[in-house]
Design an enzyme around this catalytic site. Structure first.
Site, short mmCIF file in Angstrom:
data_model
loop_
_atom_site.label_atom_id
_atom_site.label_comp_id
_atom_site.label_asym_id
_atom_site.label_seq_id
_atom_site.Cartn_x
_atom_site.Cartn_y
_atom_site.Cartn_z
N TYR A 159 0.81 -1.21 0.00
CA TYR A 159 0.00 0.00 0.00
C TYR A 159 0.85 1.27 0.00
O TYR A 159 0.31 2.37 0.00
CB TYR A 159 -0.91 0.04 1.23
CG TYR A 159 -2.13 -0.81 1.15
CD1 TYR A 159 -2.03 -2.18 0.95
CD2 TYR A 159 -3.40 -0.27 1.29
CE1 TYR A 159 -3.15 -2.98 0.90
CE2 TYR A 159 -4.53 -1.06 1.23
CZ TYR A 159 -4.40 -2.41 1.03
OH TYR A 159 -5.51 -3.20 0.97
N LYS A 229 2.86 -14.07 5.82
CA LYS A 229 3.07 -15.08 4.78
C LYS A 229 4.59 -15.22 4.62
O LYS A 229 5.14 -15.14 3.51
CB LYS A 229 2.37 -14.57 3.50
CG LYS A 229 2.24 -15.57 2.41
CD LYS A 229 1.10 -16.55 2.59
CE LYS A 229 1.18 -17.59 1.48
NZ LYS A 229 0.67 -18.90 1.82
N ASP A 283 -2.82 -17.61 5.07
CA ASP A 283 -3.88 -18.41 4.45
C ASP A 283 -4.52 -19.36 5.46
O ASP A 283 -5.74 -19.50 5.53
CB ASP A 283 -3.37 -19.17 3.22
CG ASP A 283 -2.01 -19.79 3.42
OD1 ASP A 283 -1.34 -19.47 4.42
OD2 ASP A 283 -1.60 -20.62 2.59
N ASP A 307 -6.26 -6.01 5.77
CA ASP A 307 -7.46 -5.66 5.02
C ASP A 307 -8.29 -6.91 4.77
O ASP A 307 -9.49 -6.95 5.03
CB ASP A 307 -7.03 -5.02 3.69
CG ASP A 307 -8.05 -4.02 3.18
OD1 ASP A 307 -9.06 -3.80 3.87
OD2 ASP A 307 -7.84 -3.47 2.08
#
Ligand code: NAD
Length: 421
Positions: A159, A229, A283, A307
């Site tokens: 972002y 991740k 995930d 988000d």
């Protein structure tokens, strides 16, 4: 600040100040609070939230002096710019503010005004509470198991806005640098390419993770989960995880233990008054939020994961019409709902103002007006559980009374008055 944009405070209205050293707020009984109604449905939910927050303030012996400030389409109409400096200055000056959603065009056009606002004020922690209110329909069997606070890093990650468009000289320069100088030859496919950079800093990660741990300690929460991740993005998301454990181990003494310590030193029995810091891969975490909801309490994560996580969690407690949020940093709070400007419903007095109202509740809590904040929550819950709901919830329940945005706000006000007496 220009008088044209911001009305001068009237006699008796006061400013929320913070102690220079401790950052602690000194809140008057009638603070000036800037509000951006925002684009699209912002013009519906903004006024509805004001009505409810006024009632909660009054019921607890206070008042709010609202200061309308502008961003997005209303600022373009009035001042021919998207984000006037005066708006940023007003939030900086008055410290506590609330905003509705702002539209961001996809692809071409200007960058996100939300991101710009958060960056200009360095509001580095986007905090999204996800809890269930009685009566709110949910797609899961036990929505009450969800009681989660997501701390989403707000200033970096993908972002940060460091990206180059396909076909430009810049993107070709970056591609050449990555391939020829950094040795990633034939990693990027031939042909048009867009390239973005994902900065994750020790500074940005640690200050966000500290906020999450401090919150957990102050609010008797058991765990803080670092979501990343890092198995794939080792030096960005993996580093976030490692820096998180460093903060936990080096800065909090015995109050904070890691999951490894919990098992190695305490046989899995968490000592009273401690916070356990653990980590999960993003995930997997999305599954765990559905299948082992009650095991998670506070999440600290990077911008993009945050988000996704908070929207997914929000779906379990009623969706975007309900999910509140707020941005924090440097002793300032800018409350805002998770949802966007939903342009197709703009101005129809139709959508659910709960997310904006509950964002206001976060703001009241930050002001230290916990009685008013609880009143807002209880009154919204009372309204919804009595079957008085907007269209988004009405289509999911049997019976019930379908209210417009403004009627819903009035119903909440009635309940505030009843509960307060
Ligand atoms: P959105 O949240 O605006 O709307 C998606 C759908 O969710 C709507 O069509 C509607 O069905 C439902 N919804 C959203 N808010 C609701 C409410 N209060 N009550 C009932 N239903 C509601 O998401 P989008 O369509 O992806 O984005 C539209 C615009 O909003 C885009 O320009 C986007 O960039 C912007 N946006 C802004 C913010 C922000 O200002 N913080 C956040 C997200 C999206």
């Amino acid at each position: 600040m220009s008088d044209e944009l911001i009305e001068a405070p009237e006699d008796g209205q006061q400013i929320t100040l913070a102690d220079e050293e401790t950052g602690e707020l000194n809140v008057p009984e009638n603070p000036i609070i800037p509000i951006i109604h925002g684009d699209g449905i912002g013009t519906d939910v903004g006024p509805a939230a004001q009505t409810v927050l006024n009632a909660a303030a009054e019921a607890t012996g206070r008042s709010i002096a609202w200061m309308r400030v502008y961003a997005g389409s209303s600022a373009r109409e009035k001042y021919d710019e998207n984000l006037p400096q005066e708006t940023v200055d007003a939030i900086r000056h008055y410290r506590v503010a609330i905003k509705g959603p702002l539209t961001t065009p996809v692809g071409a056009g200007f960058r996100s005004l939300n991101v710009a606002l958060r960056k200009k004020l360095d509001l580095y922690a986007n905090v999204r509470p996800t809890y269930h209110l009685n009566g709110v329909p949910s797609p899961v069997k036990d929505p009450s198991a969800m009681d989660l606070i997501t701390f989403r890093e707000n200033t970096e990650d993908v972002y940060a806005g460091i990206e180059w468009e396909a076909g430009t000289d810049e993107v070709e320069q970056v591609k050449a640098f990555v391939e020829d100088e950094m040795g990633f030859d034939s990693t990027i496919h031939d042909g048009p390419v867009g390239i973005g950079v994902k900065p994750i800093t020790e500074f940005g990660s640690k200050r966000l993770i500290r906020e999450a741990i401090d919150y957990a300690i102050a609010n008797n929460r058991d765990t803080v989960t670092l979501v990343h991740k890092g198995n794939i993005m080792k030096f960005t998301e993996g580093a976030f995880r490692d820096w998180g454990y460093e903060v936990a181990e080096e800065e909090y003494g015995e109050n904070v233990i890691t999951e490894d310590e919990l098992w190695d030193e305490y046989d899995g029995e968490q000592p009273d008054g401690t916070v356990v810091v653990n980590d999960r891969i993003a995930d997997n975490m999305l599954q765990q939020l559905l299948t082992r909801t009650g095991e998670y309490s506070v999440i600290a994560t990077m911008n993009l994961n945050g988000d996704y996580m908070s929207d997914a969690a929000g779906a379990q407690i009623g969706g975007l019409g309900i999910a509140p949020g707020a941005n924090f940093g440097h002793g300032r709070c800018l409350a805002e709902p998770v949802h966007g400007s939903a342009p197709k419903y703009a101005g129809e007095d139709k959508v659910n103002p709960t997310a904006m109202i509950l964002s206001g509740r976060e703001m009241l809590d930050y002001l230290g007006w916990h009685d008013a904040a609880n009143l807002v929550r209880d009154a919204v819950e009372e309204t919804i559980s009595s079957g008085k709901v907007t269209y988004d919830l009405h289509r999911q329940i049997e019976g019930g009374e379908k209210l417009s945005t403004s009627e819903f706000a009035e119903a909440v006000v009635e309940n505030i008055e009843t509960l307060a007496n």
